[in-house]
Design an enzyme around this catalytic site. Structure first.
Site, PDB file in Angstrom:
ATOM      1  N   ARG A 379       0.978  -1.126   0.057  1.00  0.00           N
ATOM      2  CA  ARG A 379       0.089   0.048  -0.051  1.00  0.00           C
ATOM      3  C   ARG A 379       0.909   1.253   0.095  1.00  0.00           C
ATOM      4  NH1 ARG A 379      -4.427  -2.166   4.382  1.00  0.00           N
ATOM      5  NH2 ARG A 379      -5.151  -3.906   3.022  1.00  0.00           N
ATOM      6  N   ASP A 399      -4.615 -13.356   6.628  1.00  0.00           N
ATOM      7  CA  ASP A 399      -5.881 -12.921   5.919  1.00  0.00           C
ATOM      8  C   ASP A 399      -6.897 -14.175   5.855  1.00  0.00           C
ATOM      9  OD1 ASP A 399      -7.476 -10.880   5.340  1.00  0.00           O
ATOM     10  OD2 ASP A 399      -6.315 -10.642   3.215  1.00  0.00           O
ATOM     11  N   LYS A 482     -17.894  -3.405   9.910  1.00  0.00           N
ATOM     12  CA  LYS A 482     -16.706  -4.149  10.428  1.00  0.00           C
ATOM     13  C   LYS A 482     -16.853  -4.062  12.112  1.00  0.00           C
ATOM     14  CE  LYS A 482     -12.918  -1.644  10.530  1.00  0.00           C
ATOM     15  NZ  LYS A 482     -11.805  -0.895  10.069  1.00  0.00           N
TER      16      LYS A 482
END
Length: 653
Positions: A379, A399, A482
């Site tokens: 990123r 993940d 979330k």
């Protein structure tokens, strides 16, 4: 004659009152000097704010979060006044409150020095003792431009009327423009600034502050703009609170993972590689491997399937997922290959996991399907926000993506949240609260009904854990709500750890399907989950939590053998062989250093166990145990010493 009805609300009571026109918030709140600002109809206002009929007024003390914010914003004004007293040519940028403090940006010819900060702090103390009053004035745009004609950055903000970031909104807000005057006791103006407010009544209501450091900062955060000089400070409601905070900062500095990483030879950030890209050294690599290996084992026990995906992909994948629409600024620029085909380094693993699910037909009998990967992502963080391992440009996420039926979602979220919390506790974190992030209508995809269903499912699962649940309105990712696990470390700091997101949108974008029991094709629900967040960031959090003194099961070197003389090296090597046969990481210090220096070296490296041997120990088949705390247990039989160490490691003490 009273003609206004207002309500005064305090934690203890709520009382209606009749007051006359012109009554201020200060008039109805009373003489409590700890109150620095009022909340009128939910909006923070100066205590000098005149009340209207029907207003609900709440006193806000300096030791409350909103009160501290106002104290710090007022301290930023005092700093700016002190700077312009000492440097009349200085031009003002912005000066907002921030977490635990404030800053102000200045355009000056030379950077500020530590000696400058000392002088400025003394000048601030003099202003504070003068008890200058903060007075708010509403002005027109023309009036503001006339009064601040010598302040180019303020003139630019006047043109914005609403601001972009939090600092700008503090300056100009929305709607009307206001200037705050700092008034001396004789009523003359000592200084003024364009500001939305509110502020404390007088500078005497800023009882404790300190200037901390300077930094360079681009105007409005853009490298295209001039570079200004930023001064950071902190302000508190009392000297005791300031003293406690400064002591906390000293302890936090000792625990800084970047400092410990260098001292303990765990990792580094070579300039040759680039900002935000870490390399792990052998000892750091050991800790990381142990962290990952334990996580892998727990995931295997919980029924996860391991996958691997590449580091880059054609841009089409992120067009389908929506990342190029919603997350392009956080991605590295594309590489043009294969006759103009655009490839991107992946910022997320989820689109590729969707392709794994879609690679063949799926049956309801396979669900829930739990896919897991230690997937490295990239990123493009701006240089100003890159911070060691906690905010990196390349990092590995642990993940997981769970595909299940809508009916399976409640049970899956229950077990998933319990799994996450239990695993975090195994690594030594046990003080949690949960945060529920909801939809931002301006930055999201999907229908209101889908979002409401997903949000309710997360809320129910979170409430079952019996932990504090905090609402984060508008904080969700573009594809779903979330739950994030917020963990407090050994010195009380909060870190965002695991995240769990319910996604009913990406399965539709990727046309994911499974065959239901009745033979129909159905859309699965997708649950995103990162347990560590990233391996690097979790490494940093644990390093700071333990101040480098990892528990024995995570320590890179678990035992060091320290011979009293060269004659005892062979004996300790035999002890080390027994430990290694049990999987223990052990070294024997056979250097020329004296014994006491060897002990100090092991203590600096924060090794959990030191085994010392001399003539008496050899004769008895024993060792002297020295613990990291400095305690010592002499004459321990070798087999007992091995058993104690192996048990401590196995039990993750």
């Amino acid at each position: 004659m009273p003609n206004l009805r207002i309500t005064v609300a305090t934690p203890a009571e709520r009382a209606e009152r009749e007051v006359a026109e012109g009554t201020t918030a200060a008039d109805v709140i009373g003489e409590d000097r700890a109150v620095v600002v009022a909340r009128v109809n939910g909006v923070l206002r100066d205590l000098s704010h005149e009340l209207a009929d029907g207003d609900v007024v709440e006193p806000v003390r300096a030791d409350e979060p909103d009160g501290r914010m106002v104290v710090r914003h007022s301290a930023a004004h005092v700093l700016a006044q002190a700077v312009q007293d000492a440097h009349p040519e200085a031009k003002l940028g912005i000066g907002p409150p921030v977490a635990n403090g404030f800053y102000y940006d200045f355009d000056v010819a030379q950077p500020f020095t530590p000696e400058d900060l000392q002088a400025l702090e003394k000048r601030m103390q003099a202003i504070q003792k003068e008890g200058q009053a903060f007075r708010r004035r509403v002005v027109t745009e023309d009036e503001a431009r006339a009064e601040l004609a010598s302040e180019p950055y303020k003139l630019e903000l006047i043109g914005l009327k609403g601001g972009g970031d939090s600092g700008e909104s503090v300056e100009v807000g929305g709607g009307e423009l206001t200037i705050y005057d700092n008034l001396k006791r004789d009523g003359s103006t000592a200084w003024k600034d364009l500001c939305r407010g509110p502020h404390v009544p007088t500078t005497r209501h800023i009882p404790a502050f300190a200037l901390q450091r300077t930094a360079a900062a681009y105007w409005r955060g853009s490298e295209k703009n001039p570079q200004l000089q930023r001064i950071y400070g902190t302000a508190w409601e009392s000297r005791d609170a300031l003293k406690e905070h400064l002591a906390f900062l000293v302890e936090a500095e000792k625990r800084d993972h970047r400092r410990l990483g260098a001292e303990l030879d765990l990792f580094s950030f070579p300039d040759e590689i680039g900002s935000g890209l870490a390399v792990f050294h052998p000892r750091g690599g050991i800790i990381r491997r142990v962290m990952e290996d334990y996580s892998r084992r727990r995931h295997e026990e919980a029924g996860y399937s391991f996958v691997n995906t590449p580091h880059l992909t054609k841009g089409k994948l992120f067009e389908v997922s929506g990342h190029l629409d919603w997350y392009a600024e956080g991605m590295y620029p594309p590489m043009e290959l294969d006759e103009g085909q655009r490839y991107y380094l992946k910022p997320m693993n989820c689109p590729m996991h969707n392709l794994v699910f879609r690679a063949r037909g799926r049956s309801y009998r396979e669900l829930p399907l739990r896919l897991f990967e230690f997937g490295t992502v990239y990123r493009y963080e701006k240089s100003g926000v890159v911070q060691g391992l906690t905010r990196a440009r390349g990092f590995t996420q642990d993940d997981a993506h769970i595909y299940c039926t809508l009916e399976q979602v409640p049970d899956e979220l229950d077990s998933l949240l319990s799994f996450v919390l239990d695993l975090l506790r195994d690594y030594g974190l046990d003080d949690f609260y949960l945060e529920l992030s909801t939809r931002d209508p301006e930055k999201s995809i999907g229908t209101d009904e889908v979002w409401a269903e997903a949000t309710d499912a997360l809320r129910v699962a979170a409430e079952k854990q019996g932990l504090e649940l905090v609402l984060d309105e508008g904080g969700a990712a573009f594809y779903g709500p979330k739950i994030s696990v917020q963990a407090r470390d050994a010195i009380g700091r909060t870190w965002q750890m695991s995240t769990i997101q319910v996604d009913l949108n990406l399965p539709e974008r990727f046309d994911l399907e499974y065959q239901a029991a009745d033979g129909t094709r159905q859309r699965p629900v997708m649950i995103h989950r990162a347990l560590f967040g990233s391996v690097e960031r979790f490494f940093a959090v644990l390093l700071e939590h333990y101040a480098g003194a990892f528990p024995a099961w995570l320590a890179p070197v678990q035992v060091v053998g320290i011979p009293i003389s060269d004659a005892h090296v062979g004996y300790l090597q035999d002890v080390a062989a027994k430990l290694r046969s049990q999987g223990v990481r052990v070294d024997v210090d056979a250097s020329d250093d004296r014994m006491q220096k060897k002990i100090r070296t092991a203590q600096k490296q924060k090794v959990p166990y030191m085994l010392i041997a001399g003539d008496d120990d050899v004769a008895k088949g024993a060792v002297s145990f020295r613990y990291r705390s400095g305690e010592q247990n002499n004459g321990v039989p070798v087999d007992d010493a091995v058993a104690e160490i192996v048990a401590a490691i196995a039990e993750r003490r």
